[in-house]
Design a protein around this motif. Structure first.
Motif, PDB file in Angstrom:
ATOM      1  N   MET A  47      -9.514   2.622   3.037  1.00 39.45           N
ATOM      2  CA  MET A  47      -9.997   2.917   1.683  1.00 39.45           C
ATOM      3  C   MET A  47     -10.172   1.630   0.879  1.00 39.45           C
ATOM      4  O   MET A  47     -11.140   1.473   0.130  1.00 39.45           O
ATOM      5  N   ARG A  48      -9.240   0.694   1.066  1.00 39.33           N
ATOM      6  CA  ARG A  48      -9.290  -0.592   0.359  1.00 39.33           C
ATOM      7  C   ARG A  48     -10.535  -1.367   0.793  1.00 39.33           C
ATOM      8  O   ARG A  48     -11.255  -1.936  -0.029  1.00 39.33           O
ATOM      9  N   GLU A  65       2.380   8.663   4.200  1.00 37.05           N
ATOM     10  CA  GLU A  65       0.983   8.396   4.559  1.00 37.05           C
ATOM     11  C   GLU A  65       0.873   7.142   5.431  1.00 37.05           C
ATOM     12  O   GLU A  65       1.616   6.169   5.237  1.00 37.05           O
ATOM     13  N   LEU A 117       0.809  -1.216   0.000  1.00 35.81           N
ATOM     14  CA  LEU A 117       0.000   0.000   0.000  1.00 35.81           C
ATOM     15  C   LEU A 117       0.847   1.273   0.000  1.00 35.81           C
ATOM     16  O   LEU A 117       0.296   2.375  -0.014  1.00 35.81           O
ATOM     17  N   CYS A 150       2.789   2.733   2.373  1.00 27.66           N
ATOM     18  CA  CYS A 150       2.452   3.524   3.546  1.00 27.66           C
ATOM     19  C   CYS A 150       3.442   3.201   4.666  1.00 27.66           C
ATOM     20  O   CYS A 150       4.289   2.321   4.516  1.00 27.66           O
ATOM     21  N   CYS A 187      -0.836   3.708   7.135  1.00 24.87           N
ATOM     22  CA  CYS A 187      -1.468   2.532   6.522  1.00 24.87           C
ATOM     23  C   CYS A 187      -2.961   2.427   6.840  1.00 24.87           C
ATOM     24  O   CYS A 187      -3.713   1.814   6.085  1.00 24.87           O
ATOM     25  N   SER A 204      -5.401   4.717   6.831  1.00 25.79           N
ATOM     26  CA  SER A 204      -6.271   5.380   5.842  1.00 25.79           C
ATOM     27  C   SER A 204      -6.308   4.604   4.528  1.00 25.79           C
ATOM     28  O   SER A 204      -7.356   4.483   3.887  1.00 25.79           O
ATOM     29  N   LYS A 205      -5.148   4.060   4.121  1.00 26.71           N
ATOM     30  CA  LYS A 205      -5.098   3.318   2.858  1.00 26.71           C
ATOM     31  C   LYS A 205      -5.809   1.975   2.971  1.00 26.71           C
ATOM     32  O   LYS A 205      -6.494   1.545   2.045  1.00 26.71           O
ATOM     33  N   TYR A 240       7.757   6.662   2.908  1.00 25.34           N
ATOM     34  CA  TYR A 240       6.315   6.849   2.716  1.00 25.34           C
ATOM     35  C   TYR A 240       5.776   7.729   3.841  1.00 25.34           C
ATOM     36  O   TYR A 240       6.021   7.468   5.016  1.00 25.34           O
TER      37      TYR A 240
END
Length: 232
Positions: free
Chosen positions: A192-193, A184, A140, A142, A186, A188-189, A182
């Motif tokens: 989102m997934r 951002e 991801l 992140c 993990c 939030s990612k 990275y």
């Protein structure tokens, strides 16, 4: 039985069930797609988050099987089989509706539970946790739960060295100031997934729900016509 109206319903229901059987394969494919997409991060996901795609795969398998029940009942004009087909569709519809409502009600709880799991995993950081973090951070792109700061001394880690998976360039030392670090987190990612997968499941579920309602109505209409003819 030569009633023109009944023959029309019979063949419409037969064609409907062929389409329904194909839609069952579609449901299985959609559930499997979502399960594969988020399943590789199952270390951080609770069982209840993984449940909806599994339920969809099971429902798709059942749909595929009972579609043949509907085909046979329609062609043979078998009253009991048509009623069984309508009842099976109704049960699947209720199960899908219950799963959808549960997913909507506990949507925020899912997010909080996932964040707590991520933090707990970082705190424990066993070998299994390390492998899971390396996987999610590489896949991801992140770092940490909310950002690289989660790997700092305040969280019990060394500031000089982040996990190498926190950087795009895994050959270099991953640290603050690294251009490949990275930024951002993990959570939030990953969220989102999961939400993307949920959107796919909801879309498929709504589409199939309308198909199921149409099947129930058609099966009941034909069953009623068969019953009326047999009582003459």
């Amino acid at each position: 039985m030569e009633s023109c109206g009944m023959n029309v319903i019979k063949y419409i229901l037969f064609i409907f069930n062929l389409v329904f059987a194909i839609s069952g394969i579609g449901i299985i494919a959609a559930g499997a797609l979502v399960l594969c997409d988020v399943g590789e991060f199952s270390h951080f996901l609770e069982g209840r988050i993984m449940a909806p795609p599994i339920v969809l795969i099971v429902a798709g398998s059942i749909v595929f099987i009972i579609a043949f029940l509907g085909c046979y009942g329609a062609i043979k004009e078998h009253y009991n089989m048509l009623i069984a087909f309508a009842a099976a569709l109704l049960i699947i519809f209720v199960i899908e509706l219950a799963v959808g409502i549960a997913a909507a009600v506990f949507k925020n709880d899912f997010s909080m539970a996932m964040k707590d799991t991520l933090k707990e995993s970082m705190k424990n950081y066993t070998e299994a946790d390390r492998l899971a973090w390396d996987n999610v951070q590489k896949k991801l792109e992140c770092c940490g739960v909310d950002g690289p700061e989660d790997w700092t001394p305040a969280k019990g880690f060394t500031v000089a060295s982040f996990p190498t998976s926190c950087c795009a360039d895994m050959q270099a030392i991953c640290q603050i100031g690294s251009t490949s670090l990275y930024r951002e987190g993990c959570f939030s990612k990953l969220e989102m997934r999961v939400r993307k997968g949920a959107t796919i499941l909801i879309g498929v579920g709504i589409g199939i729900a309308f198909v199921e309602i149409a099947g129930i109505v058609l099966a009941c209409c034909l069953a009623t016509a068969v019953k009326r003819e047999s009582d003459k």
